[in-house]
Design a protein around this motif. Sequence first.
Motif, PDB file in Angstrom:
ATOM      1  N   PHE A  16      26.928  -0.904  23.269  1.00  0.00           N
ATOM      2  CA  PHE A  16      26.401  -2.074  23.957  1.00  0.00           C
ATOM      3  C   PHE A  16      25.108  -1.731  24.708  1.00  0.00           C
ATOM      4  CE2 PHE A  16      30.625  -3.863  23.249  1.00  0.00           C
ATOM      5  CZ  PHE A  16      30.290  -5.165  22.906  1.00  0.00           C
ATOM      6  N   GLY A  17      25.023  -0.516  25.236  1.00  0.00           N
ATOM      7  CA  GLY A  17      23.801  -0.099  25.912  1.00  0.00           C
ATOM      8  C   GLY A  17      22.624  -0.045  24.957  1.00  0.00           C
ATOM      9  N   SER A  18      22.852   0.511  23.773  1.00  0.00           N
ATOM     10  CA  SER A  18      21.763   0.591  22.788  1.00  0.00           C
ATOM     11  C   SER A  18      21.416  -0.797  22.258  1.00  0.00           C
ATOM     12  CB  SER A  18      22.159   1.516  21.642  1.00  0.00           C
ATOM     13  OG  SER A  18      23.274   1.001  20.930  1.00  0.00           O
ATOM     14  N   GLN A  19      22.413  -1.693  22.168  1.00  0.00           N
ATOM     15  CA  GLN A  19      22.149  -3.052  21.709  1.00  0.00           C
ATOM     16  C   GLN A  19      21.253  -3.799  22.700  1.00  0.00           C
ATOM     17  OE1 GLN A  19      23.390  -4.899  18.824  1.00  0.00           O
ATOM     18  NE2 GLN A  19      23.659  -2.805  18.095  1.00  0.00           N
ATOM     19  N   LEU A  20      21.421  -3.528  23.995  1.00  0.00           N
ATOM     20  CA  LEU A  20      20.575  -4.168  25.002  1.00  0.00           C
ATOM     21  C   LEU A  20      19.116  -3.762  24.840  1.00  0.00           C
ATOM     22  CD1 LEU A  20      22.818  -3.856  28.202  1.00  0.00           C
ATOM     23  CD2 LEU A  20      22.321  -5.929  26.883  1.00  0.00           C
ATOM     24  N   ALA A  21      18.913  -2.550  24.347  1.00  0.00           N
ATOM     25  CA  ALA A  21      17.549  -2.059  24.159  1.00  0.00           C
ATOM     26  C   ALA A  21      17.103  -2.196  22.704  1.00  0.00           C
ATOM     27  CB  ALA A  21      17.461  -0.587  24.583  1.00  0.00           C
ATOM     28  N   SER A  22      17.796  -3.042  21.951  1.00  0.00           N
ATOM     29  CA  SER A  22      17.561  -3.107  20.507  1.00  0.00           C
ATOM     30  C   SER A  22      16.141  -3.543  20.145  1.00  0.00           C
ATOM     31  CB  SER A  22      18.576  -4.050  19.851  1.00  0.00           C
ATOM     32  OG  SER A  22      18.438  -5.358  20.374  1.00  0.00           O
ATOM     33  N   LYS A  23      15.553  -4.441  20.906  1.00  0.00           N
ATOM     34  CA  LYS A  23      14.231  -4.932  20.521  1.00  0.00           C
ATOM     35  C   LYS A  23      13.159  -3.851  20.639  1.00  0.00           C
ATOM     36  CE  LYS A  23      12.764  -6.952  24.963  1.00  0.00           C
ATOM     37  NZ  LYS A  23      12.320  -8.205  25.609  1.00  0.00           N
ATOM     38  N   TRP A  24      13.430  -2.830  21.448  1.00  0.00           N
ATOM     39  CA  TRP A  24      12.494  -1.697  21.522  1.00  0.00           C
ATOM     40  C   TRP A  24      12.867  -0.612  20.524  1.00  0.00           C
ATOM     41  CZ3 TRP A  24      14.498  -3.736  26.188  1.00  0.00           C
ATOM     42  CH2 TRP A  24      13.568  -4.477  26.928  1.00  0.00           C
TER      43      TRP A  24
ATOM     44  N   ARG B 200      26.160  -3.601  15.140  1.00  0.00           N
ATOM     45  CA  ARG B 200      27.233  -3.292  16.084  1.00  0.00           C
ATOM     46  C   ARG B 200      28.547  -3.024  15.346  1.00  0.00           C
ATOM     47  NH1 ARG B 200      27.960  -7.607  20.695  1.00  0.00           N
ATOM     48  NH2 ARG B 200      25.866  -6.824  21.142  1.00  0.00           N
TER      49      ARG B 200
ATOM     50  N   SER C  32      24.349   2.318  15.664  1.00  0.00           N
ATOM     51  CA  SER C  32      24.115   1.149  16.499  1.00  0.00           C
ATOM     52  C   SER C  32      22.659   0.706  16.466  1.00  0.00           C
ATOM     53  CB  SER C  32      24.533   1.455  17.943  1.00  0.00           C
ATOM     54  OG  SER C  32      24.311   0.340  18.774  1.00  0.00           O
TER      55      SER C  32
END
Length: 217
Positions: free
Chosen positions: A178-186, A37, A32
């Motif tokens: 989805f949780g890791s995608q929310l933090a994707s920019k970091w 995704r 992810s």
Amino acid sequence: MTLTQAVLSFAVVAGLLTLVPGIDTALVLRSSITRSRGYAFSTALGISTGAMVWGVAAAVGVSALLAASELAYRILTLAGAAYMVWLGVSLLWKSRAKAGPGAGVPAAATVPAAGNGQLVRGWATGAGTNLLNPKVGVFYIATIPQFIPAGSSPLLMGVVLAGVHCLLTMAWFTLLIFGSQLASKWLKGQRSMRIVDRITGTVLVGFGLKLAATPGH
């Protein structure tokens, strides 16, 4: 024990097992964070496919052979260990290559959408990791018989209970993805991706070596 009671009781056991961090969780998170995704869901689906195969195998007695035959168990264990180590070393080598000259210029890595070939590869990685882990089979052969009501078809119950485990697994992996995608920019910077690859690679190699060192079942 009724059918409903059996399914609910097994769901509790399988749910707790699903929440325990392990190699499957590491693979899905890595997919992810460093891929896409779609690739992550393909990996998760592969893991669930492997679990379903083990569940059916346990119901028809294949896993019982592994539980009874030291040689069969050992051969599959060594094959699984070799596969884990190969995956881990590949990730460690990839992270080393990313750290080479010209690798760290972009602030964030561009992750292309996964094509059909990549999706198949993600699925194969997840399925192979699960199928080559004999402890999954031993888990099923140890638990499924405990949740088969009297008079029920062992094969049908094996499919049902493995299906319950797969649904719980996919639900948990969906939250992780989805949780890791929310933090994707970091998490999708080049440095973060190298760290993820190194952690996942180390976990895979360590798991493989531990599996190979397991004396028996």
